[in-house]
Design a protein around this motif. Structure first.
Motif, short mmCIF file in Angstrom:
data_model
loop_
_atom_site.label_atom_id
_atom_site.label_comp_id
_atom_site.label_asym_id
_atom_site.label_seq_id
_atom_site.Cartn_x
_atom_site.Cartn_y
_atom_site.Cartn_z
N GLY A 60 40.79 -27.55 29.61
CA GLY A 60 41.14 -26.40 28.78
C GLY A 60 42.44 -26.58 28.05
O GLY A 60 43.37 -27.19 28.53
N LYS A 62 45.51 -24.66 25.45
CA LYS A 62 46.25 -23.40 25.47
C LYS A 62 45.39 -22.32 24.83
O LYS A 62 44.71 -22.54 23.85
CB LYS A 62 47.56 -23.54 24.71
CG LYS A 62 48.50 -24.51 25.36
CD LYS A 62 49.91 -24.10 25.07
CE LYS A 62 50.88 -25.05 25.69
NZ LYS A 62 51.22 -24.81 27.02
N GLN A 63 45.41 -21.16 25.43
CA GLN A 63 44.64 -20.04 24.89
C GLN A 63 45.32 -19.54 23.62
O GLN A 63 46.52 -19.65 23.45
CB GLN A 63 44.57 -18.91 25.92
CG GLN A 63 43.88 -19.31 27.20
CD GLN A 63 42.42 -19.60 26.98
OE1 GLN A 63 41.77 -18.98 26.17
NE2 GLN A 63 41.89 -20.59 27.69
N GLN A 66 48.90 -17.73 23.46
CA GLN A 66 49.93 -18.33 24.30
C GLN A 66 50.86 -19.11 23.39
O GLN A 66 50.43 -19.84 22.52
CB GLN A 66 49.31 -19.30 25.31
CG GLN A 66 49.51 -18.90 26.72
CD GLN A 66 48.99 -19.99 27.66
OE1 GLN A 66 48.36 -20.95 27.27
NE2 GLN A 66 49.29 -19.82 28.91
N ASN A 83 48.40 -24.35 32.27
CA ASN A 83 47.08 -23.99 32.78
C ASN A 83 47.06 -23.83 34.29
O ASN A 83 46.41 -22.96 34.81
CB ASN A 83 46.06 -25.05 32.39
CG ASN A 83 45.74 -24.99 30.92
OD1 ASN A 83 45.96 -23.98 30.28
ND2 ASN A 83 45.24 -26.07 30.39
N ARG A 87 47.12 -19.03 35.34
CA ARG A 87 45.95 -18.17 35.24
C ARG A 87 45.13 -18.31 36.52
O ARG A 87 45.23 -19.30 37.22
CB ARG A 87 45.09 -18.58 34.05
CG ARG A 87 45.76 -18.28 32.72
CD ARG A 87 44.89 -18.68 31.57
NE ARG A 87 45.08 -20.11 31.34
CZ ARG A 87 44.18 -20.89 30.76
NH1 ARG A 87 43.04 -20.40 30.39
NH2 ARG A 87 44.42 -22.16 30.58
N SER A 88 44.31 -17.33 36.78
CA SER A 88 43.47 -17.39 37.97
C SER A 88 42.36 -18.41 37.76
O SER A 88 42.05 -18.80 36.63
CB SER A 88 42.87 -16.02 38.27
OG SER A 88 41.92 -15.69 37.28
N GLN A 90 39.27 -17.96 38.06
CA GLN A 90 38.16 -17.35 37.31
C GLN A 90 38.43 -17.46 35.81
O GLN A 90 37.51 -17.70 35.02
CB GLN A 90 38.00 -15.89 37.71
CG GLN A 90 36.78 -15.23 37.11
CD GLN A 90 36.58 -13.83 37.63
OE1 GLN A 90 37.49 -13.25 38.22
NE2 GLN A 90 35.41 -13.28 37.42
N GLN A 91 39.67 -17.33 35.39
CA GLN A 91 40.02 -17.44 33.98
C GLN A 91 39.93 -18.88 33.49
O GLN A 91 39.69 -19.11 32.31
CB GLN A 91 41.43 -16.91 33.73
CG GLN A 91 41.56 -15.41 33.90
CD GLN A 91 43.00 -14.97 33.83
OE1 GLN A 91 43.91 -15.71 34.19
NE2 GLN A 91 43.22 -13.75 33.37
N LEU A 92 40.13 -19.85 34.37
CA LEU A 92 40.06 -21.26 33.95
C LEU A 92 38.64 -21.67 33.59
O LEU A 92 38.44 -22.58 32.81
CB LEU A 92 40.59 -22.17 35.06
CG LEU A 92 42.09 -22.22 35.22
CD1 LEU A 92 42.46 -23.06 36.43
CD2 LEU A 92 42.74 -22.77 33.98
N GLY A 93 37.66 -21.05 34.18
CA GLY A 93 36.27 -21.38 33.85
C GLY A 93 35.56 -21.98 35.04
O GLY A 93 36.13 -22.22 36.11
N SER A 94 34.31 -22.28 34.83
CA SER A 94 33.46 -22.79 35.89
C SER A 94 33.81 -24.24 36.21
O SER A 94 34.14 -25.02 35.32
CB SER A 94 32.00 -22.71 35.47
OG SER A 94 31.19 -23.35 36.42
#
Length: 134
Positions: A60, A62-63, A66, A83, A87-88, A90-94
């Motif tokens: 991932g 940067k969002q 950010q 990263n 972030r949690s 869950q926010q990082l993705g699968s």
């Protein structure tokens, strides 16, 4: 000792180079994709590559929203968190691999699994191979 000096005095290298050493005047240093690359194209940027890359889960980028971290010496700047830890999970993705991908060899069919070590293999390693000839 004198004999060695006499031998080196008439030594000729076995490699013979043709022509004078010269540096080419025109060398193309522009980036190009690797000939074996699957897409035959360069990524637009390293950041766009990282957004698609996977290594034990999505890397991932940067969002949007950010800010980039300011240099540590600047006054009044608040660095943003990266990263990991920012972030949690869950926010990082699968972290599940995409369709057709696996994270470990043992998820493949049995013929691709790692071979088990036998006692004979272990003994051969520990003895440096000498046990194979006894």
């Amino acid at each position: 000792m004198q004999l060695t000096r006499a031998l080196w005095q008439h030594r000729q290298p076995m490699i013979r180079f043709l022509g004078k050493r010269s540096i080419p005047k025109q060398v193309d240093h522009t980036p190009a994709p690797h000939p074996a690359s699957p897409t035959h194209e360069l990524p637009e940027s390293f950041a766009s590559y990282r957004t698609r890359a996977q290594q034990h889960g999505p890397l991932g980028g940067k969002q949007q929203g950010q800010r980039a971290a300011a240099p540590s010496g600047s006054a009044g700047a608040t660095p943003t968190v990266g990263n990991i830890g920012g972030r949690s999970a869950q926010q990082l993705g699968s972290v599940e691999p995409a369709q057709g991908q696996v994270w470990d060899r043992n998820q493949l069919p049995k013929r691709f699994h790692r071979a088990r070590w036998t006692e004979a293999d272990i003994e051969a390693l520990e003895s440096g191979g000498a046990s194979m000839f006894v």
